[in-house]
Design an enzyme around this catalytic site. Structure first.
Site, PDB file in Angstrom:
ATOM      1  N   HIS A   1      -3.758  -3.116  -6.325  1.00 31.80           N
ATOM      2  CA  HIS A   1      -3.058  -1.963  -6.892  1.00 31.80           C
ATOM      3  C   HIS A   1      -4.087  -0.979  -7.429  1.00 31.80           C
ATOM      4  CE1 HIS A   1       0.783  -4.540  -7.579  1.00 31.80           C
ATOM      5  NE2 HIS A   1       0.515  -4.314  -6.315  1.00 31.80           N
ATOM      6  N   THR A   2      -4.037   0.229  -6.904  1.00 28.41           N
ATOM      7  CA  THR A   2      -4.999   1.233  -7.344  1.00 28.41           C
ATOM      8  C   THR A   2      -4.336   2.149  -8.372  1.00 28.41           C
ATOM      9  OG1 THR A   2      -5.892   1.180  -5.135  1.00 28.41           O
ATOM     10  CG2 THR A   2      -6.612   2.999  -6.521  1.00 28.41           C
TER      11      THR A   2
ATOM     12  N   THR B   1       3.352 -12.597   3.426  1.00 29.53           N
ATOM     13  CA  THR B   1       2.631 -13.364   2.423  1.00 29.53           C
ATOM     14  C   THR B   1       3.525 -14.524   1.975  1.00 29.53           C
ATOM     15  OG1 THR B   1       1.254 -13.189   0.453  1.00 29.53           O
ATOM     16  CG2 THR B   1       3.314 -11.904   0.448  1.00 29.53           C
TER      17      THR B   1
ATOM     18  N   ASP C   1       0.815  -1.226   0.000  1.00 30.43           N
ATOM     19  CA  ASP C   1       0.000   0.000   0.000  1.00 30.43           C
ATOM     20  C   ASP C   1       0.842   1.266   0.000  1.00 30.43           C
ATOM     21  OD1 ASP C   1      -2.239  -1.761   0.279  1.00 30.43           O
ATOM     22  OD2 ASP C   1      -1.646  -1.970   2.365  1.00 30.43           O
TER      23      ASP C   1
HETATM   24  P1  IMP Z   1      -2.109 -13.478   2.591  1.00 32.48           P
HETATM   25  O1  IMP Z   1      -0.933 -13.471   1.685  1.00 32.48           O
HETATM   26  O2  IMP Z   1      -3.377 -13.117   1.873  1.00 32.48           O
HETATM   27  O3  IMP Z   1      -2.243 -14.740   3.378  1.00 32.48           O
HETATM   28  O4  IMP Z   1      -1.879 -12.342   3.661  1.00 32.48           O
HETATM   29  C1  IMP Z   1      -0.789 -12.412   4.561  1.00 32.48           C
HETATM   30  C2  IMP Z   1      -0.554 -11.064   5.218  1.00 32.48           C
HETATM   31  O5  IMP Z   1      -0.061 -10.145   4.251  1.00 32.48           O
HETATM   32  C3  IMP Z   1      -1.817 -10.423   5.767  1.00 32.48           C
HETATM   33  O6  IMP Z   1      -1.465  -9.691   6.923  1.00 32.48           O
HETATM   34  C4  IMP Z   1      -2.265  -9.481   4.674  1.00 32.48           C
HETATM   35  O7  IMP Z   1      -3.028  -8.432   5.181  1.00 32.48           O
HETATM   36  C5  IMP Z   1      -0.918  -9.021   4.143  1.00 32.48           C
HETATM   37  N1  IMP Z   1      -0.952  -8.663   2.725  1.00 32.48           N
HETATM   38  C6  IMP Z   1      -0.897  -9.515   1.681  1.00 32.48           C
HETATM   39  N2  IMP Z   1      -0.886  -8.833   0.537  1.00 32.48           N
HETATM   40  C7  IMP Z   1      -0.921  -7.528   0.834  1.00 32.48           C
HETATM   41  C8  IMP Z   1      -0.904  -6.332   0.047  1.00 32.48           C
HETATM   42  O8  IMP Z   1      -0.830  -6.345  -1.188  1.00 32.48           O
HETATM   43  N3  IMP Z   1      -0.953  -5.163   0.744  1.00 32.48           N
HETATM   44  C9  IMP Z   1      -0.987  -5.126   2.110  1.00 32.48           C
HETATM   45  N4  IMP Z   1      -0.986  -6.225   2.870  1.00 32.48           N
HETATM   46  C10 IMP Z   1      -0.957  -7.417   2.252  1.00 32.48           C
END
Ligand code: IMP
Length: 446
Positions: free
Chosen positions: A45-46, A252, A17
């Protein structure tokens, strides 16, 4: 633009972000090809075009730029329904991807049981006292886990032969239903077993629609490079969410730095001439995990409101705080940043003073690099340096020289830790991306 620069990677230096979409959109104007190489629809992505706002999750942000070819490479966890929904959304707004989109036939598909597994596993982990990541629930972790397990993974290329895929899916559904029933019992959650016929019925139209986009994208990229095309790599998520280098386990499941570009696209990262590290002038984090520079409730609420800090993928309010130079300096080094893009400066415009985290105190020790364990990072006491604010809007600045002296001093302070500044963004619109000349004033040597 420096004419010697051919291939660029854009990467976020914090927790996501930071405004990478705006930079990719800006740089796509000079690129022939835009490539996504990691992550999945958990990214958001905005991109803004005039008054229009595009929220992309899987498609590279270059799709908004006419004349670019966009590649979803094999490192991406591909949710076929989501991809098609984004293609349709763009078509409704007059943007066609016919002949402009390539999807790797080696990319792994996110299947519905992977989303169920993510939900149930988090619930079970919480009950058992294990860390709860606060996943976006898009099935990304279980998809990469299946890729590593191999036996139950499905790649996009398999959609070309549904006759071969159907019996494989039937077997996987049997296996997954058994595993997920056990997990559901552990988590105390409801679970409706999957039915093979329903899974296949949902997949068939996707297979037909995705077929024209499928390709060996790594070989296609070889040819594009040999033809002299300019490539822009769009890193999804961000370095602090990198599965190895981030704040593990609150990360992630993919490699989110330029180091992941090679494995995720099939091209060596050494072929990239320029790495733009996107650095937001303050901090935000969505989901669980340590965030040492988190502001108190009042200051965080102000930052959230001014910066509109709500998740693109989930709409969740983001935790907000100050810029943490311990973490950002670390990721800038790991990413090999050649130029920073400083975003979100205008969000700070109402402050008289701006705290910057420059070190941590942990158990009586002063640290300038982050500790490995999330539990230690959470225990770190931030050491702050106060920077004077500028208390005027930056939105109409169109040049580095237009910025108030205090805003320039703030940017120079970031440069001192994280590297030379290539861009400053004073708002979300296209004309608010200000390219900077590489002068000593804003690019002190580290
Ligand atoms: P997951 O990859 O969806 O399992 O998310 C794992 C962690 O990464 C969580 O805390 C999500 O909120 C964070 N997260 C995953 N992708 C993004 C992103 O693109 N922006 C912000 N946080 C992300």
């Amino acid at each position: 633009m420096d004419e010697s620069v051919r291939h660029t990677c854009v990467v976020g230096l914090q927790f996501g972000d930071e405004g990478k979409g705006q930079l990719v959109d800006h740089l796509a104007a000079t690129a022939n090809v835009v490539v996504r190489f990691n992550g999945g629809a958990n990214a958001g992505h905005t991109v803004r075009l005039g008054e229009s706002r595009f929220a992309l999750h899987l498609l590279p942000s270059g799709v908004i730029t006419p004349g670019t070819t966009n590649v979803v490479a094999h490192g991406v966890a591909l949710d076929p329904q989501q991809l098609l929904a984004e293609i349709d959304q763009l078509a409704e707004r007059g943007i066609s991807l016919t002949g402009r989109l390539l999807v790797s036939d080696r990319a792994h598909l996110v299947m519905p049981w992977q989303k169920a597994e993510e939900r149930l596993l988090e619930a079970a982990a919480g009950r058992l006292g294990l860390p709860v990541i606060g996943s976006t629930g898009r099935g990304i972790g279980p998809t990469y886990a299946a890729k590593a397990h191999r036996l139950t993974a499905i790649r996009a290329g398999e959609l070309r032969r549904l006759d071969r895929l159907a019996p494989k899916i039937a077997a996987i559904v049997t296996l997954q239903n058994a595993l997920l029933t056990t997990l559901a019992a552990l988590s105390g959650s409801a679970f409706e077993p999957f039915e093979v016929a329903a899974v296949l019925a949902a997949l068939e139209p996707c297979a037909a629609r995705l077929a024209p986009y499928l390709a060996d994208t790594a070989s296609w990229l070889d040819t594009a490079l040999a033809d002299g095309q300019t490539v822009l790599f769009e890193g999804a998520h961000s370095a602090l969410l990198d599965v190895d280098l981030g704040t593990y386990p609150y990360v992630t499941s993919s490699a989110c730095t330029p180091l992941g570009l090679g494995v995720g696209s099939g091209l060596r990262d050494a072929r990239v001439d320029r790495v733009i590290g996107v650095l937001k002038a303050y901090g935000s984090r969505v989901g669980a995990g340590p965030f040492p520079s988190q502001a108190d409730d009042l200051a965080a609420a102000r930052l959230r409101e001014r910066g509109q800090e709500f998740g693109t993928s989930t709409g969740r309010p983001r935790r907000c705080g100050w810029l943490d130079l311990v973490l950002a300096g670390y990721t800038a080094r790991r990413c090999g940043v050649t130029g920073l893009a400083v975003t979100g400066l205008d969000v700070l415009s109402d402050l008289a003073e701006i705290p910057l985290v420059v070190a941590y105190d942990l158990d009586g020790q002063r640290l300038t690099t982050p500790p490995a364990e999330a539990v230690d990072l959470a225990a770190c006491q931030p050491v702050c340096e106060m920077q004077p604010g500028w208390r005027s809007s930056l939105a109409d600045c169109r040049d580095w020289a237009d910025l108030p002296a205090a805003a320039r001093a703030y940017v120079a302070r970031l440069a001192a830790t994280c590297g030379p500044v290539a861009y400053v963004c004073v708002g979300p619109r296209r004309e608010q991306v200000l390219p900077l000349p590489a002068t000593e004033e804003i690019a002190p040597r580290r």
